[in-house]
Write a protein that holds these residues in place. Structure first.
Motif, PDB file in Angstrom:
ATOM      1  N   GLN A 177      90.410  58.542 -78.733  1.00 41.74           N
ATOM      2  CA  GLN A 177      91.209  58.512 -77.510  1.00 41.74           C
ATOM      3  C   GLN A 177      91.377  59.896 -76.883  1.00 41.74           C
ATOM      4  OE1 GLN A 177      92.201  55.670 -76.095  1.00 41.74           O
ATOM      5  NE2 GLN A 177      91.250  54.557 -77.783  1.00 41.74           N
ATOM      6  N   GLN A 236      91.348  63.160 -74.816  1.00 44.81           N
ATOM      7  CA  GLN A 236      90.938  63.554 -73.469  1.00 44.81           C
ATOM      8  C   GLN A 236      90.857  65.071 -73.338  1.00 44.81           C
ATOM      9  OE1 GLN A 236      93.201  61.652 -70.358  1.00 44.81           O
ATOM     10  NE2 GLN A 236      93.188  59.666 -71.408  1.00 44.81           N
ATOM     11  N   ARG A 258      82.667  61.464 -68.947  1.00 45.91           N
ATOM     12  CA  ARG A 258      83.898  61.686 -68.190  1.00 45.91           C
ATOM     13  C   ARG A 258      84.306  63.155 -68.157  1.00 45.91           C
ATOM     14  NH1 ARG A 258      87.734  56.499 -69.908  1.00 45.91           N
ATOM     15  NH2 ARG A 258      86.072  54.933 -69.831  1.00 45.91           N
ATOM     16  N   HIS A 277      85.897  59.804 -74.196  1.00 47.07           N
ATOM     17  CA  HIS A 277      86.954  59.845 -73.184  1.00 47.07           C
ATOM     18  C   HIS A 277      87.365  61.273 -72.829  1.00 47.07           C
ATOM     19  CE1 HIS A 277      87.611  55.509 -73.205  1.00 47.07           C
ATOM     20  NE2 HIS A 277      87.570  55.545 -74.527  1.00 47.07           N
TER      21      HIS A 277
END
Length: 424
Positions: free
Chosen positions: A116, A118, A168, A139
């Motif tokens: 998860q 970022q 991303r 991510h």
């Protein structure tokens, strides 16, 4: 970093990294199982034997989203196995390990379990090898792999060819020197990238840069590849047309002899606000060819034969000019109304410069001036007395004598300047 990052462990963290974050001491944070922390800041001692305070270990792995470490100037893990506790927090979105060093040189493969994430920073951790499992972090929006801050006997970092999976990514900071991996790094499909620092031209296909049309900041650090990199800049294409900051730097102790075609660079990047170029430049472009909003210009090792000031002083929005071995000539002239918005000027290593003339009205906004290692310069310009905005004057390593006492012959030039530092 969010201002709601409230829990803190141990002493107060350094202000430079906390900014306006509200911080509390170890014993002042009260919570129940219904009020588990989502964001945790931990201040570490120099020798680290515990990465997560015990009172946060239970149940917190279900809720913790952000984990940031602060520490003293020297911080070292007793064992990299201590990081295992971090990898239990499967919901982490922010992990900042900047400056936390361990006894081993390879990051544990468990990092790939934090799917998860970022934001991940491994800056100044001295890690020299990354596991391929880091490719699981699809991510990620910010990835800092500048694990080694200075040149050393073994300054390279082994990076597996998995970064291309992180589509991303918006901000990618690579190490200054990537290791000798067999596979080249593929970066061409990172079309959302806005920041790319230390593009490894020897480990990547230079043509990949053509595909990164959203880049705002680009740093290239290998002079051997400057020519091939400059070739991809074309005024006829949209390649890198969104760039606002461009740096061609060298990590060696001397400036490269490679001639840089600055004209092709600036004609391709009309939105540039910051430009840093290290290397020889045969001739500056005409002033109207520079990007109209250029605010910061750094030219190191240019060794220009013609006086650059008549061109640079006409840049309407230039605020910072840093020149190191920028000019190889003997005489330099700054005209009336030249450099209308310039705030800071650094002149360093102009080894042949003898005469510097400033007309009255030049540099009307100058606040800081540094003259360093200009060994043949005879004196500071007389017209500095008219620059009433000047707040700081520093002169280092120059052979001319500056008499600054109330009876000194140069006192009238700088008597209005609050801070004057002279070290010869």
């Amino acid at each position: 970093m969010s201002a709601s990052l409230t829990p803190i462990y141990g002493e107060a963290a350094p202000k430079s990294r906390t900014r306006d974050l509200p911080l509390m001491g170890e014993g002042t944070c009260h919570r129940t199982k219904c009020d588990l922390p989502k964001k945790l800041a931990v201040f570490l001692p120099s020798q680290v034997d515990n990465l997560i305070p015990s009172k946060y270990k239970e149940d917190s792995h279900l809720s913790l989203r952000s984990l940031v470490y602060f520490h003293a100037s020297k911080c070292r893990l007793v064992n990299w196995q201590l990081t295992r506790t971090i990898f239990e927090f499967k919901m982490l979105k922010v992990l900042d390990l900047e400056g936390v060093k361990g006894p081993y040189e390879k990051l544990p493969k468990d990092i790939g379990d934090l799917v998860q994430l970022q934001f991940l920073s491994l800056k100044k951790t001295h890690i020299q090898a990354l596991p391929s499992s880091i490719g699981n972090l699809i991510h990620l929006k910010t990835l800092n792999l500048q694990t080694i801050s200075k040149l050393s006997w073994d300054p390279t970092v082994q990076i597996p060819n998995v970064i291309w999976k992180m589509e991303r990514l918006r901000h990618l900071y690579l190490p200054k020197w990537c290791g000798n991996a067999v596979d080249k790094l593929q970066l061409g499909n990172l079309i959302n990238l806005q920041t790319l620092v230390n593009f490894p031209a020897n480990k990547c296909d230079v043509e990949d840069l053509r595909k990164l049309t959203n880049l705002r900041k680009l740093v290239l650090n290998d002079p051997k590849h400057f020519k091939s990199l400059v070739k991809i800049f074309s005024p006829q294409s949209r390649t890198l047309s969104c760039l606002e900051s461009l740096s061609l730097t060298s990590e060696t102790l001397s400036f490269p002899d490679e001639v840089v075609d600055v004209r092709q660079l600036i004609l391709s990047c009309r939105r540039l606000q910051k430009l840093h170029v290290e290397g020889r430049i045969e001739k500056l472009p005409e002033y109207h060819q520079f990007p109209p909003n250029l605010a910061k210009l750094t030219l190191w090792g240019s060794n220009l034969e013609e006086d650059p000031m008549p061109t640079l002083e006409r840049l309407p929005n230039l605020r910072i000019l840093s020149g190191w071995q920028m000019f190889a000539g003997k005489k330099m002239v700054c005209s009336n109304q030249g450099f209308p918005k310039l705030k800071s000027l650094l002149l360093r290593g102009f080894s042949n410069l003898e005469d510097w003339t400033m007309e009255e009205g030049a540099m009307p906004s100058l606040c800081r001036l540094e003259i360093s290692s200009c060994i043949k310069l005879k004196m500071i310009p007389d017209s500095l007395r008219f620059v009433k905005t000047l707040q700081e004057l520093e002169i280092y390593g120059c052979l001319f004598k500056v008499n600054m006492g109330s009876e000194g012959e140069d006192f009238y030039k700088v008597q209005h300047v609050p801070s004057v530092v002279i070290r010869n």
